[in-house]
Design an enzyme around this catalytic site. Structure first.
Site, PDB file in Angstrom:
ATOM      1  N   SER A  94       0.806  -1.231   0.100  1.00  9.95           N
ATOM      2  CA  SER A  94       0.024   0.087   0.144  1.00  9.95           C
ATOM      3  C   SER A  94       1.098   1.318  -0.179  1.00  9.95           C
ATOM      4  O   SER A  94       1.773   1.432   1.051  1.00  9.95           O
ATOM      5  CB  SER A  94      -1.043  -0.069   1.271  1.00  9.95           C
ATOM      6  OG  SER A  94      -1.531   1.186   1.292  1.00  9.95           O
ATOM      7  N   SER A  96       0.257   4.408   0.392  1.00 10.23           N
ATOM      8  CA  SER A  96       0.128   5.358   1.364  1.00 10.23           C
ATOM      9  C   SER A  96       0.097   4.786   2.692  1.00 10.23           C
ATOM     10  O   SER A  96       0.339   5.220   3.771  1.00 10.23           O
ATOM     11  CB  SER A  96      -1.424   5.984   1.340  1.00 10.23           C
ATOM     12  OG  SER A  96      -2.151   4.812   1.472  1.00 10.23           O
ATOM     13  N   ARG A 146       0.110   5.784  -7.896  1.00  7.34           N
ATOM     14  CA  ARG A 146       0.491   5.232  -8.994  1.00  7.34           C
ATOM     15  C   ARG A 146       1.704   5.810  -9.822  1.00  7.34           C
ATOM     16  O   ARG A 146       2.177   5.166 -10.554  1.00  7.34           O
ATOM     17  CB  ARG A 146      -0.884   5.465 -10.092  1.00  7.34           C
ATOM     18  CG  ARG A 146      -1.209   6.687 -10.319  1.00  7.34           C
ATOM     19  CD  ARG A 146      -2.617   6.889 -11.059  1.00  7.34           C
ATOM     20  NE  ARG A 146      -3.101   8.334 -11.139  1.00  7.34           N
ATOM     21  CZ  ARG A 146      -3.623   9.049 -10.097  1.00  7.34           C
ATOM     22  NH1 ARG A 146      -3.695   8.497  -8.953  1.00  7.34           N
ATOM     23  NH2 ARG A 146      -3.925  10.260 -10.130  1.00  7.34           N
ATOM     24  N   GLU A 222      -7.758   6.971 -13.708  1.00  6.65           N
ATOM     25  CA  GLU A 222      -7.291   7.869 -12.715  1.00  6.65           C
ATOM     26  C   GLU A 222      -6.675   9.150 -13.022  1.00  6.65           C
ATOM     27  O   GLU A 222      -6.873  10.427 -12.580  1.00  6.65           O
ATOM     28  CB  GLU A 222      -6.498   7.222 -11.824  1.00  6.65           C
ATOM     29  CG  GLU A 222      -7.282   6.124 -11.034  1.00  6.65           C
ATOM     30  CD  GLU A 222      -6.276   5.425 -10.056  1.00  6.65           C
ATOM     31  OE1 GLU A 222      -5.927   5.954  -9.124  1.00  6.65           O
ATOM     32  OE2 GLU A 222      -6.028   4.077 -10.254  1.00  6.65           O
ATOM     33  N   HIS A 238     -14.139 -14.637 -26.334  1.00  5.74           N
ATOM     34  CA  HIS A 238     -15.422 -15.341 -26.138  1.00  5.74           C
ATOM     35  C   HIS A 238     -16.493 -14.647 -25.659  1.00  5.74           C
ATOM     36  O   HIS A 238     -17.621 -15.263 -25.582  1.00  5.74           O
ATOM     37  CB  HIS A 238     -15.109 -16.493 -25.478  1.00  5.74           C
ATOM     38  CG  HIS A 238     -14.138 -17.396 -26.221  1.00  5.74           C
ATOM     39  ND1 HIS A 238     -14.406 -18.505 -26.951  1.00  5.74           N
ATOM     40  CD2 HIS A 238     -12.515 -17.458 -25.941  1.00  5.74           C
ATOM     41  CE1 HIS A 238     -13.197 -19.008 -27.390  1.00  5.74           C
ATOM     42  NE2 HIS A 238     -12.051 -18.501 -26.800  1.00  5.74           N
ATOM     43  N   LYS A 327     -12.746   6.425   0.664  1.00  6.22           N
ATOM     44  CA  LYS A 327     -11.680   6.035   1.449  1.00  6.22           C
ATOM     45  C   LYS A 327     -12.167   6.617   3.020  1.00  6.22           C
ATOM     46  O   LYS A 327     -12.280   5.903   4.029  1.00  6.22           O
ATOM     47  CB  LYS A 327     -10.108   5.944   1.299  1.00  6.22           C
ATOM     48  CG  LYS A 327      -9.567   5.172   0.388  1.00  6.22           C
ATOM     49  CD  LYS A 327      -8.266   5.626   0.080  1.00  6.22           C
ATOM     50  CE  LYS A 327      -7.517   4.826  -0.822  1.00  6.22           C
ATOM     51  NZ  LYS A 327      -6.352   5.082  -1.433  1.00  6.22           N
TER      52      LYS A 327
HETATM   53  O1  PA5 Z   1      -3.083   5.085  -7.826  1.00  8.07           O
HETATM   54  C1  PA5 Z   1      -4.090   5.327  -6.709  1.00  8.07           C
HETATM   55  O2  PA5 Z   1      -3.783   6.551  -6.376  1.00  8.07           O
HETATM   56  C2  PA5 Z   1      -4.814   4.526  -6.333  1.00  8.07           C
HETATM   57  O3  PA5 Z   1      -5.240   3.434  -7.187  1.00  8.07           O
HETATM   58  C3  PA5 Z   1      -4.330   3.939  -5.054  1.00  8.07           C
HETATM   59  O4  PA5 Z   1      -3.179   3.124  -5.327  1.00  8.07           O
HETATM   60  C4  PA5 Z   1      -5.537   3.101  -4.411  1.00  8.07           C
HETATM   61  O5  PA5 Z   1      -6.689   3.659  -3.772  1.00  8.07           O
HETATM   62  C5  PA5 Z   1      -4.682   2.368  -3.020  1.00  8.07           C
HETATM   63  O6  PA5 Z   1      -4.021   3.154  -2.340  1.00  8.07           O
HETATM   64  P1  PA5 Z   1      -2.659   2.913  -1.694  1.00  8.07           P
HETATM   65  O7  PA5 Z   1      -1.831   2.551  -3.118  1.00  8.07           O
HETATM   66  O8  PA5 Z   1      -2.214   4.118  -0.934  1.00  8.07           O
HETATM   67  O9  PA5 Z   1      -2.870   1.534  -0.922  1.00  8.07           O
END
Ligand code: PA5
Length: 338
Positions: A94, A96, A146, A222, A238, A327
């Site tokens: 994660s 964050s 990302r 995004e 398919h 969130k």
């Molecule tokens: O790229 C993004 O901002 C989102 O797809 C996050 O990756 C997603 O919400 C998960 O958060 P995190 O990567 O902080 O766990």
């Protein structure tokens, strides 16, 4: 065009691996009466995470189709882990460190006695895991999850090496070459973005490019705030393909392929069928030789395409307000007990 963190990707990749502890295999923990021994043999790797963090699992899954990894990779994008696992290693990612789904699945893994390794920039995941002695790899920051892809992916690759799942040492620099090569193709990316305006992109990929396809779709969502679907063949051939006969739907077909994909000929047939119904698929050929190089080329080139599209649409690429709102509300309503 503002490339945000993409020009930093080579250094993000290199810096991130410096923080992977050398002694991962000698860790032995006792959590709630269960001994978790990191030196034991593993029979699968679960990569758990969401969105820009979870896509690391998809990319590694692609790579393992070319690398012949010793154990299966299970990509988990959920708050629960799959059942009936015997000796998995769990990599919880994660960016964050505050994504509740990922914290919850990491906790579940520990409760089941599985070895867990966290990859994050900090947050609650880091605090919760470190408090139990669980190894956490702290990775450099970027403008949003990302944009930190290499800083999440590269430590995960080193973990695979340490657990003898696959040897990656000879590939790491080739991945960086893939990024650098894509950074030379910004004009082509802008051109691709222009062709996507006023359409719903349908991203066609084979199973071995699933990660690149998902990443492109996610970046379209995004960065450009754009709807898009990804169709993975052979399965998509398919069902999804049946919709190409609908003429008025504004779909723009984009087929992504690598030079030596074992399903390459299958995809060529697919493209011919789509074209035979009057559509004009755009073909994106991944550049490079090595598996990691090709994946990094794809993630970078297509990511830049989505930044170009955002610019053409006059959209701010970094913020993702609906995700933040979700969130916050999940938190407020205490949907997860983490
Ligand atoms: O790229 C993004 O901002 C989102 O797809 C996050 O990756 C997603 O919400 C998960 O958060 P995190 O990567 O902080 O766990």
């Amino acid at each position: 065009m503002n490339l945000i963190d993409y020009p930093r990707w080579p250094s993000l990749a290199r810096e991130s691996i410096l923080n992977v502890p050398m002694d991962l295999r000698s860790i032995r923990l006792s959590i709630d009466g269960k001994v978790i021994d990191y030196s034991g043999d593993i029979d699968s790797v679960i990569i758990t995470g969401m969105g820009g963090s979870g896509v690391v699992g998809d990319i590694i899954n692609d790579l393992c189709l070319f690398w012949d990894c010793r154990v299966p990779i299970i990509v988990s994008k959920n708050m629960r882990l799959p059942r009936r696992l015997s000796r998995p290693l769990v990599i919880a990612i994660s960016y964050s460190g505050n994504t509740a789904e990922t914290i919850m699945s990491a906790n579940e893994a520990l409760a089941r006695g599985y070895p867990v390794i966290g990859i994050t920039t900090g947050g609650r995941l880091s605090t919760a895991l470190s408090a139990k002695g669980v190894p956490v790899i702290l990775t450099p920051k970027a403008s949003a999850p990302r944009y930190g892809l290499p800083a999440l992916l590269y430590p995960a690759l080193i973990i695979l090496e340490r657990f003898s799942v696959v040897s990656v040492t000879n590939e790491l620099e080739s991945g960086i070459s893939g990024i650098e090569n894509a950074l030379k193709h910004v004009d082509d990316a802008v051109n691709l973005a222009r062709q996507l305006v006023n359409s719903v992109p349908v991203v066609w990929v084979t199973e071995s490019r699933r990660g690149v396809g998902i990443r492109f779709k996610n970046d379209l969502n995004e960065n450009a705030k754009y709807y898009s679907v990804v169709s993975v063949v052979p399965e998509g051939a398919h069902n999804d393909i049946a919709a190409v006969i609908t003429k008025q739907n504004g779909l723009k077909h984009v087929a992504i392929m690598g030079p030596n994909d074992y399903e390459g000929r299958y995809e060529e047939v697919l493209i011919d069928v789509i074209s035979s119904f009057g559509a004009k698929p755009i073909i994106v050929k991944l550049e490079g030789k090595m598996p990691l190089e090709l994946e990094m080329y794809g993630a970078t080139y297509l990511g830049i395409t989505t930044l170009a599209l955002a610019e053409l649409l006059g959209v701010e690429p970094v913020s993702t307000e609906p995700i933040d709102r979700l969130k916050n509300l999940l938190n407020e309503r205490k949907v997860f007990q983490v």
